[in-house]
Every structure is written in C-alpha cells, then in structure tokens.
Design a protein around this motif. Structure first.
Motif, PDB file in Angstrom:
ATOM      1  N   ALA A 183      33.954  49.242  37.906  1.00 26.40           N
ATOM      2  CA  ALA A 183      34.696  48.152  36.908  1.00 26.40           C
ATOM      3  C   ALA A 183      33.611  46.991  36.740  1.00 26.40           C
ATOM      4  O   ALA A 183      32.867  46.789  37.674  1.00 26.40           O
ATOM      5  CB  ALA A 183      36.062  47.901  37.766  1.00 26.40           C
TER       6      ALA A 183
ATOM      7  N   CYS B 189      45.764  41.998  39.068  1.00 29.23           N
ATOM      8  CA  CYS B 189      45.158  42.503  40.159  1.00 29.23           C
ATOM      9  C   CYS B 189      44.461  41.835  41.026  1.00 29.23           C
ATOM     10  O   CYS B 189      43.291  41.434  40.922  1.00 29.23           O
ATOM     11  CB  CYS B 189      44.218  43.711  39.588  1.00 29.23           C
ATOM     12  SG  CYS B 189      43.194  44.603  40.909  1.00 29.23           S
TER      13      CYS B 189
ATOM     14  N   GLY C 169      33.688  42.777  36.089  1.00 26.65           N
ATOM     15  CA  GLY C 169      34.386  41.671  36.512  1.00 26.65           C
ATOM     16  C   GLY C 169      33.482  40.435  37.039  1.00 26.65           C
ATOM     17  O   GLY C 169      32.461  40.528  36.992  1.00 26.65           O
TER      18      GLY C 169
ATOM     19  N   CYS D  97      45.128  48.075  39.707  1.00 28.41           N
ATOM     20  CA  CYS D  97      43.707  47.608  39.675  1.00 28.41           C
ATOM     21  C   CYS D  97      42.946  48.747  39.238  1.00 28.41           C
ATOM     22  O   CYS D  97      43.409  50.044  39.416  1.00 28.41           O
ATOM     23  CB  CYS D  97      43.451  47.568  41.068  1.00 28.41           C
ATOM     24  SG  CYS D  97      43.935  45.983  42.027  1.00 28.41           S
TER      25      CYS D  97
ATOM     26  N   TRP E 199      33.402  37.335  40.146  1.00 29.52           N
ATOM     27  CA  TRP E 199      34.163  36.984  41.664  1.00 29.52           C
ATOM     28  C   TRP E 199      33.724  35.455  41.762  1.00 29.52           C
ATOM     29  O   TRP E 199      32.813  34.799  41.326  1.00 29.52           O
ATOM     30  CB  TRP E 199      33.243  37.837  42.524  1.00 29.52           C
ATOM     31  CG  TRP E 199      31.776  37.824  42.872  1.00 29.52           C
ATOM     32  CD1 TRP E 199      31.001  38.455  42.371  1.00 29.52           C
ATOM     33  CD2 TRP E 199      31.142  36.743  43.722  1.00 29.52           C
ATOM     34  NE1 TRP E 199      29.671  37.936  42.586  1.00 29.52           N
ATOM     35  CE2 TRP E 199      29.786  37.106  43.694  1.00 29.52           C
ATOM     36  CE3 TRP E 199      31.637  35.823  44.752  1.00 29.52           C
ATOM     37  CZ2 TRP E 199      28.869  36.500  44.151  1.00 29.52           C
ATOM     38  CZ3 TRP E 199      30.597  35.186  45.373  1.00 29.52           C
ATOM     39  CH2 TRP E 199      29.518  35.245  45.146  1.00 29.52           C
TER      40      TRP E 199
ATOM     41  N   PHE F  42      38.873  41.347  37.327  1.00 28.64           N
ATOM     42  CA  PHE F  42      38.319  42.630  36.747  1.00 28.64           C
ATOM     43  C   PHE F  42      38.566  42.573  34.982  1.00 28.64           C
ATOM     44  O   PHE F  42      39.698  41.935  34.939  1.00 28.64           O
ATOM     45  CB  PHE F  42      39.163  43.705  37.191  1.00 28.64           C
ATOM     46  CG  PHE F  42      38.774  44.303  38.604  1.00 28.64           C
ATOM     47  CD1 PHE F  42      37.636  44.838  39.053  1.00 28.64           C
ATOM     48  CD2 PHE F  42      39.931  43.760  39.673  1.00 28.64           C
ATOM     49  CE1 PHE F  42      37.628  44.882  40.416  1.00 28.64           C
ATOM     50  CE2 PHE F  42      39.666  44.031  40.947  1.00 28.64           C
ATOM     51  CZ  PHE F  42      38.539  44.426  41.398  1.00 28.64           C
TER      52      PHE F  42
END
Length: 95
Positions: free
Chosen positions: A17, A58, A19, A12, A21, A50
């Motif tokens: 980071a 991850c 990404g 991860c 969701w 991510f």
C-alpha cells in the motif's frame, strides 16, 4: 500485509500500500486536540494514512512500547496494542 481490519466504512488495504505517516502531536494545548503532523520529527505514536482510503476510513497508529524495542498497532488511542499486532526490532528478539 493483511491488517484484517475494517474501520469505519472502509477496509484497510491489504498487500502493498502507498500512503504517508507522521507523528501524533498536540495541535492546541487548550483543546487537547491531537493531529498527525508531517513536520514533527519525534514522538511516541505514529499515524498512518493510506492513499485511496478516505480520511478516517482506516485509522491505524503505531505506538512505541517496550522501551522503544517494539511498535504496537492500534485503531483505538485508548488501547495501545488494540489490534494485537506487534513489530519487534530484530536485535531485541531474545533479550
């Protein structure tokens, strides 16, 4: 944040980071398959993805616990707080 987690063949990300969701939702009632939906607007578990990490590399989810006062991080859907990482609402501290 350093998750200090290696899942599958990929680690991860650490630090900042990028990404996406979404909430985990049941895709098909007959199969019992769950997927992360970008269209769902509520749920008990949030799936994180991510950028730059292959799908499944991850797999981190955040589950609502303590009546909505906290989120627990996990890499295992059967262990709600499987990574021993808990995010607590500031106003819930000290209750």
């Amino acid at each position: 944040m350093n998750w200090n987690v290696t899942l599958g063949d990929e680690a991860c990300p650490t630090g900042k980071a990028v990404g996406t969701w979404g909430f985990w939702v049941q895709e098909d009632e007959s199969s019992g398959t769950f997927v992360v939906s970008s269209e769902a607007n509520s749920g008990d578990t949030i799936g994180l993805a991510f950028a730059g990490v292959p799908q499944g590399g991850c797999g981190i989810s955040l589950s609502v616990v303590d009546g909505g006062d906290a989120l627990c991080a996990t890499d295992d859907p059967d262990a709600v707080c499987g990574l021993d990482v808990r995010f607590i609402r500031a106003e819930a501290v000290g209750r």
